[in-house]
Scaffold this motif. Structure first.
Motif: not given
Length: 559
Positions: A70-74, A80-84, A88-91, A121-130
């Motif tokens: 969540m900190e990294l997503a912030t 980059q202002h990304d609505r998705v 995801a961060l709100g969820n 959260l990782r998917r919304a940020g374009g990162k690989s999934l754990i």
């Protein structure tokens, strides 16, 4: 399942956690309204950093990782202002709050419950999934036990493509959301055959644990998540390497990450199959938590929803059955009939049908209710009007049956009736009875073939099979399942000509191929019983199997 030893600490910190989460949520909402204000994101990041520290103190590994994400997503939102990502961060804020509440109330941590939220959260940020097994610990150095017998590379070379096709048919159906159990059983069957043909080799351990994982998914009704679908797709890639690289692939071990993920799935099952039981024993996994536990606790933490349409259909069916019982008594002259009550029941059914968009049927029932409301108790049951009432009730029942059918794909057995005066429920019951008889015949055939193999090819054990298969063919013809009928007819010819009247005993690969054909038809029929069609692909596999035996499924089942 990990017990929390410092729940008292969480209780003391819970108020501070809730306040921090509320502040972070308010800051995120402020940023969503005014995206130019980066200062509120600094407040968000600070709050998540604080939550990460608290989670580390409490030794909650999943909450620690989620707070970090969540900190990294912030920080990513600042660039980059990304609505998705904002959504995801709100969820994630809501989910993390619920997780802390769950840990406090249940006095245990199930880190697996946050895997989905972390990946969202990782998917919304374009990162690989754990991986699902991220928090799972196991010793991956242990060898397979017992060691399998020697393999059959020549049979693997000749059957590998068909077995991969069998697996792909199951995987494709699963990805399409069709009849999960039947498709999983088909995939497990393919992996079982591949494992047996590979025998003792470096790749053997992988197919062993892959079998255990797939069989656990099928046997224990485990939920098929996106991560699990991805793992099953990885198995297909390994099958592809096996088909194209042959013995070179057998000499290489699969990636340890695939083995670990497979072990995690096997650990969530019951160990009901031999492969799953062996894997759980050797690696010391299982008994910690089941998939049913995980899904139940997830539902408890996040809430769950049911099917409104299915509930409505069930209520309508109950109401119609009550009216039918009343009219049956009237037809038998057992008791006086209150047609005013019957009219009230018809109006209730009409109102419910109107709610689900069946206006035409609802109007017809209302008109019939108005016509019968004042009928005397001794109304003649052989009259035209009484029969018209029965016909309207049958039409309403078929409408409800059609409503239930709309919840699942259609199949070859539950097809539309050509006679509108036939109850779809009764017709379906008759067809399902035939399906059940066909499956019983297949079960008998498989037991007979097993006894035939166990008793040194003694033909006494299979003399009944031509008659059994003739009966199954008759049932399949009644059901208009022509392709399945042709496969069974081909199996019958093979048994008569090769097993009963042949000059040489059959080979083990040939018997396994025959079993593949019968298993494919059985899965096809099983999916119809469950009202979750498996599709035509499984018939392709069965046809390939009988063709491999030298008995292609011809257009004429008796040819």
């Amino acid at each position: 399942m990990v017990a929390i030893t410092n729940t008292t600490s969480l209780t003391f910190l819970k108020e501070a956690i809730d306040t921090t989460l509320s502040e972070a949520e308010a800051s995120l909402e402020a940023f969503a309204e005014d995206r130019g204000d980066a200062a509120v994101l600094d407040q968000c990041a600070s709050a998540f950093h604080q939550l990460r520290g608290i989670s580390q103190v409490l030794e909650l590994s999943a909450a620690t990782l989620m707070s970090e994400e969540m900190e990294l997503a912030t920080e990513a939102l600042k660039r980059q202002h990304d609505r998705v990502l904002v959504q995801a961060l709100g969820n994630a804020i809501v989910l993390l709050g619920r997780y802390f509440e769950y840990v406090q109330l249940k006095d245990r941590a199930m880190p697996e419950m946050l895997i989905g939220g972390i990946n969202e959260l990782r998917r919304a940020g374009g990162k690989s999934l754990i991986q699902e097994s991220h928090f799972f610990s196991v010793d991956l150095s242990r060898a397979r036990d017992p060691v399998p017998p020697a393999g059959d590379p020549s049979a693997l070379a000749s059957q590998g493509r068909r077995l991969r096709h069998m697996y792909q048919v199951g995987l494709l159906g699963l990805l399409r959301g069709q009849s999960r159990d039947a498709h999983l059983k088909l995939m497990a069957r393919a992996l079982q055959r591949v494992d047996a043909l590979c025998g003792d080799c470096p790749l053997s351990r992988f197919w062993w644990v892959a079998r255990a994982a797939t069989e656990s998914l099928a046997t224990d009704g485990m939920v098929i998540t996106p991560a699990r679908k991805a793992l099953l797709a990885q198995y297909d890639r390994q099958l592809k390497k096996l088909v194209y690289d042959g013995e070179r692939a057998l000499a290489q071990e699969a990636p340890l990450l695939l083995i670990k993920e497979s072990l995690f799935l096997a650990s969530l099952g019951s160990g009901a199959t031999p492969a799953a039981a062996e894997v759980r024993r050797v690696f010391g996994v299982g008994g910690r938590i089941t998939d049913a536990d995980l899904q139940r606790e997830l539902a408890l933490m996040t809430g769950s929803r049911g099917s409104v349409i299915r509930s409505v259909a069930g209520a309508l069916k109950d109401e119609i059955n009550q009216i039918k019982d009343t009219l049956d008594l009237a037809a038998q002259g057992v008791a006086d009939t209150d047609y005013g009550a019957v009219a009230g029941g018809l109006r209730r059914v009409a109102s419910t049908l109107e709610m689900v968009g069946k206006e035409q049927e609802a109007t017809a029932l209302r008109e019939r209710a108005g016509a019968i409301a004042d009928w005397p108790a001794d109304t003649e049951v052989d009259s035209v009007d009484f029969h018209a009432l029965v016909d309207d009730l049958l039409a309403a029942e078929n409408t409800v049956a059609s409503l239930e059918r709309s919840l699942a794909p259609s199949d070859d057995v539950r097809r539309d009736a050509t006679n509108a005066n036939i109850s779809l429920y009764q017709l379906d019951d008759a067809r399902m009875t035939v399906v059940g008889e066909c499956r019983a015949g297949l079960a008998l055939a498989k037991r007979s073939l097993a006894s035939f193999m166990e008793n040194q090819w003694d033909p006494m054990h299979i003399t009944n099979l031509p008659g059994t298969f003739a009966t199954i063919c008759g049932g399949l013809m009644f059901l208009e399942l022509e392709r399945a009928c042709r496969v069974i007819a081909a199996c019958r010819r093979h048994i008569e000509e090769k097993l009963l009247n042949g000059d040489e005993p059959p080979t083990q690969p040939a018997m396994e191929t025959l079993a593949d054909a019968l298993t494919g038809i059985d899965y096809y029929l099983e999916s119809m019983e469950e009202q979750k069609p498996i599709g035509e692909g499984v018939l392709d596999v069965a046809e390939q199997a009988v063709a491999e035996l030298g008995y292609p499924a011809t257009e004429n089942p008796n040819g």
